[in-house]
Design an enzyme around this catalytic site. Structure first.
Site, mmCIF file in Angstrom:
data_model
loop_
_atom_site.group_PDB
_atom_site.id
_atom_site.type_symbol
_atom_site.label_atom_id
_atom_site.label_comp_id
_atom_site.label_asym_id
_atom_site.label_seq_id
_atom_site.Cartn_x
_atom_site.Cartn_y
_atom_site.Cartn_z
ATOM 1 N N HIS A 128 29.636 33.287 44.315
ATOM 2 C CA HIS A 128 31.084 33.250 44.070
ATOM 3 C C HIS A 128 31.584 31.870 44.517
ATOM 4 O O HIS A 128 30.986 31.236 45.386
ATOM 5 C CB HIS A 128 31.720 34.350 44.931
ATOM 6 C CG HIS A 128 33.176 34.554 44.704
ATOM 7 N ND1 HIS A 128 34.130 33.770 45.311
ATOM 8 C CD2 HIS A 128 33.851 35.469 43.956
ATOM 9 C CE1 HIS A 128 35.325 34.202 44.947
ATOM 10 N NE2 HIS A 128 35.188 35.233 44.127
ATOM 11 N N ASP A 205 27.069 36.601 52.033
ATOM 12 C CA ASP A 205 28.416 36.923 51.573
ATOM 13 C C ASP A 205 28.422 38.401 51.192
ATOM 14 O O ASP A 205 27.879 38.787 50.153
ATOM 15 C CB ASP A 205 28.743 36.012 50.381
ATOM 16 C CG ASP A 205 29.992 36.445 49.621
ATOM 17 O OD1 ASP A 205 30.556 37.502 49.945
ATOM 18 O OD2 ASP A 205 30.385 35.714 48.694
ATOM 19 N N GLN A 208 31.043 42.130 48.305
ATOM 20 C CA GLN A 208 30.851 43.285 47.411
ATOM 21 C C GLN A 208 29.859 44.299 47.982
ATOM 22 O O GLN A 208 29.584 45.310 47.343
ATOM 23 C CB GLN A 208 30.345 42.815 46.029
ATOM 24 C CG GLN A 208 31.285 41.889 45.297
ATOM 25 C CD GLN A 208 32.616 42.545 44.913
ATOM 26 O OE1 GLN A 208 32.769 43.768 44.984
ATOM 27 N NE2 GLN A 208 33.578 41.735 44.536
ATOM 28 N N LYS A 231 38.828 44.768 50.069
ATOM 29 C CA LYS A 231 37.880 45.369 49.110
ATOM 30 C C LYS A 231 37.248 46.629 49.694
ATOM 31 O O LYS A 231 36.383 47.240 49.078
ATOM 32 C CB LYS A 231 36.779 44.360 48.769
ATOM 33 C CG LYS A 231 37.262 43.143 47.972
ATOM 34 C CD LYS A 231 36.093 42.290 47.575
ATOM 35 C CE LYS A 231 36.469 40.876 47.211
ATOM 36 N NZ LYS A 231 37.210 40.752 45.959
ATOM 37 N N CYS A 371 35.572 34.025 39.187
ATOM 38 C CA CYS A 371 35.287 33.000 40.222
ATOM 39 C C CYS A 371 33.793 32.658 40.289
ATOM 40 O O CYS A 371 33.264 32.415 41.381
ATOM 41 C CB CYS A 371 35.784 33.434 41.594
ATOM 42 S SG CYS A 371 37.565 33.563 41.686
#
Ligand code: C6P
Length: 413
Positions: A128, A205, A208, A231, A371
């Site tokens: 991302h 990261d 998600q 999220k 993104c």
């Protein structure tokens, strides 16, 4: 509404009042965009209301009752969030604004000091922009080179290529845990081992991943883990950064000001203990407390269950789209582990046109490059349509999406 076999979605949906709204008269909301931002259950909304009605106050400053209550709740929120990712020490959990700020914190506080000419930063082609742009710019400022692990045709990382580029020059490997476009679950532990053998640090990261799978930073063997509250059923304006204590201790502060200092004179300053050294100014107090409530809520449902539920909806979507024909689906095929999202294209139709027709039916999905501009160049497309699922989504909602896509297909044909 029928859920998957795994979660009682009927009961869960009652906790999320926003799911009952009509986007236009007579058109109920079908929200399939949780990878962008998830919705917030009553228990988190009530926590926010309760905070402002009962304990709103600044922390670490006052000796009065409200300030003490707010300070305790905010500190305990750190304890909850470090536990949520499998850590044990509050010192290792820093609250930020979001995943983007968490990655920027490491890039600036660690990268600007430690990187130089001849050093290599390893990313993946599916990063991302939060990670890609940040490390690319740190590379430009420090003289370090950025290399990207290739993505193969099945949407997975090319591990032979990873093996080729991870060597003694690598000082940082920053990789996405679950791709926000492909749904790919990257082998973080295996790559961490490769990086650590070469004495590189590793940042994952988890934007998600953390919302929908159990995370254990010790098991993943990462030095840093970044994720966002909005999220994972929490509010906006709050993110987390797990960092290994001995590395955080050596890092320079990310921002300067109040809260993060121990002693200040006209000539010099010394820094507060972890994690406060990295939380300059008045922090997101209410958001942090509410995020810890969201984490408790998700744990109550079971992160394993959420993962399997989201997965089942994604697989059902992929099978239905494949049966329809004429649809290009990106990422690992049905049967392989993937996150609860599906990105696709319908022939040469523009992703934004599809999104806007679906919106007429109340179906909220995301269209564009999400993104990840460079990844879309690798895929050879200008954009994709993405449906993403969370604990409150149902098979019926997927059926509505499929019916919408079938109608669009007929219109375009
Ligand atoms: N993705 C989407 O895919 P922030 O905006 O800081 O909360 O999260 C940034 C981010 C970082 N990494 C990954 C893998 C992400 O998916 C995201 C956010 C959203 O719709 C918005 S682009």
């Amino acid at each position: 509404m029928a859920g998957s076999d795994i979660l009682d979605t009927e009961k869960i949906r009652k906790e999320f009042p926003i799911l009952d709204i009509e986007v236009r008269e007579g058109i109920p909301l079908v929200y399939l965009d949780s990878a962008a931002t998830s919705h917030t259950p009553n228990v988190v909304c009530e926590c926010i209301e309760n905070y402002y009605k009962k304990i709103n106050s600044n922390i670490h400053r006052g000796t009065h009752k409200l300030s003490v209550d707010a300070t305790n709740a905010y500190e305990e929120a750190h304890d909850k969030m470090i536990e949520f990712v499998g850590g044990s020490d509050r010192e290792e959990m820093i609250f930020t604004k979001n995943t983007t700020e968490s990655i920027n914190l490491v890039a600036q506080a660690w990268g600007l000091k430690e990187l130089g000419e001849g050093d290599v930063i390893v990313l993946t082609e599916m990063e991302h922009h939060a990670s890609l742009v940040t490390w690319q710019q740190i590379g430009k400022r420090t003289g370090a080179t950025v290399k990207y692990i290739r993505v193969d045709d099945s949407g997975k990382l090319d591990m032979e290529h990873a093996n080729e580029i991870i060597d003694r020059h690598v000082k940082m490997m920053s990789l996405v845990h679950v791709s926000n476009v492909l749904g790919t679950v990257n082998p973080v532990k295996e790559l961490s081992e490769m990086a650590h053998e070469n004495e590189s640090l590793v940042l994952a990261d988890g934007a998600q991943a953390a919302p929908s799978m159990p995370i254990d930073v010790k098991e993943l063997d990462v030095d840093f883990y970044a994720f966002s509250g909005h999220k994972m059923a929490g509010p906006t304006g709050i993110g987390c950064l797990y960092g290994r204590e001995e590395i955080l201790e050596k890092m320079e502060p990310f921002m300067y000001g109040g809260e993060m200092i121990r002693k200040v004179t006209f000539d010099s300053s010394s820094w507060n203990d972890l994690p406060w050294k990295f939380e300059a100014g008045t922090p997101p107090i209410c958001q942090g407390i509410a995020l810890s409530k969201a984490a408790e809520y998700l744990e109550g449902i079971g992160l394993d269950n959420i993962w399997r539920h989201d997965n089942e909806l994604a697989e059902y979507t992929m099978v239905s789209l494949s049966e329809m024909g004429g649809v290009d689906i990106y990422g690992p095929p049905v049967g392989e582990e993937r996150g609860g999202l599906v990105s696709f294209n319908l022939g040469s139709s523009h992703a934004h046109d599809i999104a806007s027709i679906l919106d007429d039916h109340g179906i909220a999905i995301r269209a564009g490059e999400h993104c990840t501009h460079p990844l879309h160049r690798v895929l050879g497309v200008s954009g994709t349509v993405r449906a993403s699922y969370y604990l409150y989504n149902t098979i019926e909602e997927v059926d509505k999406l499929i019916a919408g896509i079938e109608e669009i297909k007929r219109i375009f044909e």
